[in-house]
Design a protein around this motif. Structure first.
Motif, PDB file in Angstrom:
ATOM      1  N   SER A  59      29.274  29.156   7.197  1.00 35.31           N
ATOM      2  CA  SER A  59      29.884  28.161   8.089  1.00 35.31           C
ATOM      3  C   SER A  59      30.705  28.861   9.171  1.00 35.31           C
ATOM      4  O   SER A  59      31.408  29.843   8.894  1.00 35.31           O
ATOM      5  N   ILE A 115      26.160  28.557  10.867  1.00 33.55           N
ATOM      6  CA  ILE A 115      25.909  27.117  10.901  1.00 33.55           C
ATOM      7  C   ILE A 115      27.206  26.379  11.207  1.00 33.55           C
ATOM      8  O   ILE A 115      28.284  26.803  10.782  1.00 33.55           O
ATOM      9  N   LEU A 135      26.882  20.958   6.202  1.00 33.32           N
ATOM     10  CA  LEU A 135      25.714  21.457   6.929  1.00 33.32           C
ATOM     11  C   LEU A 135      25.249  22.798   6.393  1.00 33.32           C
ATOM     12  O   LEU A 135      24.050  23.020   6.200  1.00 33.32           O
ATOM     13  N   THR A 136      26.187  23.702   6.155  1.00 34.32           N
ATOM     14  CA  THR A 136      25.812  25.016   5.630  1.00 34.32           C
ATOM     15  C   THR A 136      25.209  24.871   4.244  1.00 34.32           C
ATOM     16  O   THR A 136      24.241  25.559   3.891  1.00 34.32           O
ATOM     17  N   GLN A 174      21.370  22.245  16.184  1.00 38.86           N
ATOM     18  CA  GLN A 174      21.690  21.544  14.943  1.00 38.86           C
ATOM     19  C   GLN A 174      21.923  20.057  15.168  1.00 38.86           C
ATOM     20  O   GLN A 174      21.696  19.242  14.281  1.00 38.86           O
ATOM     21  N   ILE A 190      18.287  22.207   9.802  1.00 38.86           N
ATOM     22  CA  ILE A 190      18.830  23.469   9.285  1.00 38.86           C
ATOM     23  C   ILE A 190      17.951  24.019   8.171  1.00 38.86           C
ATOM     24  O   ILE A 190      17.617  25.211   8.152  1.00 38.86           O
ATOM     25  N   GLU A 193      22.601  32.268  15.467  1.00 36.72           N
ATOM     26  CA  GLU A 193      23.490  31.113  15.621  1.00 36.72           C
ATOM     27  C   GLU A 193      22.644  29.917  16.045  1.00 36.72           C
ATOM     28  O   GLU A 193      22.096  29.901  17.147  1.00 36.72           O
ATOM     29  N   LEU A 194      22.535  28.923  15.174  1.00 38.15           N
ATOM     30  CA  LEU A 194      21.688  27.772  15.472  1.00 38.15           C
ATOM     31  C   LEU A 194      22.242  26.911  16.597  1.00 38.15           C
ATOM     32  O   LEU A 194      21.508  26.207  17.278  1.00 38.15           O
ATOM     33  N   ALA A 245      23.706  32.282   4.649  1.00 37.88           N
ATOM     34  CA  ALA A 245      24.128  31.124   5.455  1.00 37.88           C
ATOM     35  C   ALA A 245      25.649  31.058   5.404  1.00 37.88           C
ATOM     36  O   ALA A 245      26.238  31.103   4.318  1.00 37.88           O
ATOM     37  N   SER A 303      21.441  24.340   3.876  1.00 39.96           N
ATOM     38  CA  SER A 303      20.498  25.461   3.964  1.00 39.96           C
ATOM     39  C   SER A 303      19.850  25.732   2.614  1.00 39.96           C
ATOM     40  O   SER A 303      18.743  26.283   2.544  1.00 39.96           O
TER      41      SER A 303
END
Length: 408
Positions: A244, A187, A195-196, A300, A163, A295-296, A242, A199
């Motif tokens: 979530s 994310i 996770l977010t 991820q 990420i 959108e990853l 970024a 970034s």
């Protein structure tokens, strides 16, 4: 020679889960206390269907283990099967026990996240009630990093590294034009924003991007978001955000509810996506500048080309530790990671009772989120930084990463 071992994987894939499988199998072999090592294809569903393979025959060399550890997703396959409570459907448990008896299993390891730990809890309780001497252990994995008791979960470090790398590249792309723009990166993260938050690792001395970070732990306001963007545009032409996927408004509804299907999985979890596109449209209609959303998605959890060496080493180590603890006679536990030191970073392995982990979510501490609810603090960065360190030399073939495919 002792009883045999069965291992399975469950839940969502990660780039490091196969390293835990590798570690557990290698530890079992070198222990001299375990007979054969079997793997269940597709989690507990595979056990019920008799889909069990001989891992001793599939993993024969050091090269096999190395390729396995560098292969993303799950070599044994996965499932999202929710076991009923033991008193609700005894037949399912009898079938599972019969399968384990058939293969003379004395040790069962389940690699997975929160929902998988629910399975570990139910099975260990059932075997204990039946007087069965079958050691049951959980091995943690989840890119969401939301498992309780462990400092962090294997799989998270590599996902965080991907990420941060992807956001860094998105920042470079967003800055090429001398016009106002907004780039929104969606994310993964249903309830936890780890996770977010990762970034933020993309920031360097040249840029403050991502300029805004929104986590699901705090209420999200579209009006505040638009105000944040307009405020930043007075100083920064190319704003990078970024967010979530699971951000919710103050009333508890998903911010992008109108963009989501409403479909849920067997554990009752709603399929989430769309907040990036939703916010893109809000910016377009209310601010009017150039805007795009990214959108990853599944990258991820499957981006093994940017593995964290720390993550792979710990994923392997926690698999090995789980086997060692089980051989000491422990059952109904999860092998966990303890942070022994921050500088220099050091970690150790421990075990925690399954009751303290199953169905318990671990969120980002509120003090690691800024009072404005649109960024993370330096303490969050200090926590994250060691987890993405180190590179993994992965095998290649025809110029592409080489992956381990189970032939069974």
């Amino acid at each position: 020679m002792g009883k045999n071992m069965l291992i399975a994987q469950s839940g969502g894939p990660t780039a490091a889960i196969n390293a835990s499988l590798s570690g557990a199998v290698q530890q079992a072999r070198c222990s001299g206390q375990i007979g054969k090592v079997y793997g269940a294809r597709f989690g507990v569903e595979g056990i019920l269907k008799g889909n069990i393979v001989d891992l001793d025959g599939c993993l024969r060399s050091e090269e096999d283990f190395h390729v396995l550890e560098c292969t993303p997703s799950m070599a044994l396959g996965s499932c999202r099967y929710k076991l009923p409570a033991p008193g609700e459907d005894g037949e399912v448990y009898r079938r599972l026990l019969q399968a384990l008896h058939e293969y003379e299993i004395g040790y069962f390891f389940y690699i997975g996240g929160n929902d998988s730990m629910d399975t570990v809890a139910k099975l260990s309780r059932y075997f204990a009630e039946q007087g069965e001497d079958i050691k049951v252990a959980g091995v943690p994995k989840t890119i969401d990093n939301d498992l309780a008791e462990t400092d962090h979960s294997p799989g998270f470090g590599s996902a965080a590294k991907f990420i941060a790398t992807a956001v860094q590249e998105i920042i470079r792309d967003a800055s090429v034009y001398d016009t106002r723009s907004v780039t929104i990166v969606e994310i993964m993260g249903r309830d936890a924003g780890w996770l977010t938050a990762s970034s933020a690792l993309a920031r360097d001395e040249h840029t403050g991007a991502p300029h805004l970070i929104y986590l699901p732990e705090v209420p999200f306001s579209v009006a505040d978001f638009l105000g944040d963007v307009e405020r930043l545009h007075k100083e920064v032409k190319n704003v990078v955000v970024a967010v979530s996927e699971g951000v919710r408004t103050a009333d508890g509804r998903y911010a992008a509810e109108s963009y989501q299907s409403g479909v849920v999985d067997t554990f009752g979890h709603r399929y989430l996506s769309g907040v990036g596109k939703y916010l893109e449209n809000m910016v377009r209609h209310n601010i009017g500048c150039k805007v795009r959303s990214v959108e990853l998605n599944v990258l991820q959890r499957a981006a093994a080309h940017v593995l964290s060496a720390t993550d792979i080493d710990e994923a392997r180590g926690v698999g090995q530790a789980a086997v060692r603890f089980a051989l000491e006679g422990k059952t109904g536990f999860v092998a966990v990671i303890r942070r022994a030191s921050q500088e220099p970073y050091e970690a150790s392995y421990d075990c925690a009772p399954i009751e303290r982990i199953a169905n318990v979510a671990r969120n980002v501490p509120p003090e690691w989120i800024t009072p404005e609810r649109n960024d993370v603090t330096g303490e969050m960065l200090r926590y994250l930084e060691p987890l993405i360190l180190g590179e993994v030399r992965f095998p290649t073939e025809r110029g592409l990463p080489k992956h381990f495919l189970l032939r069974a």
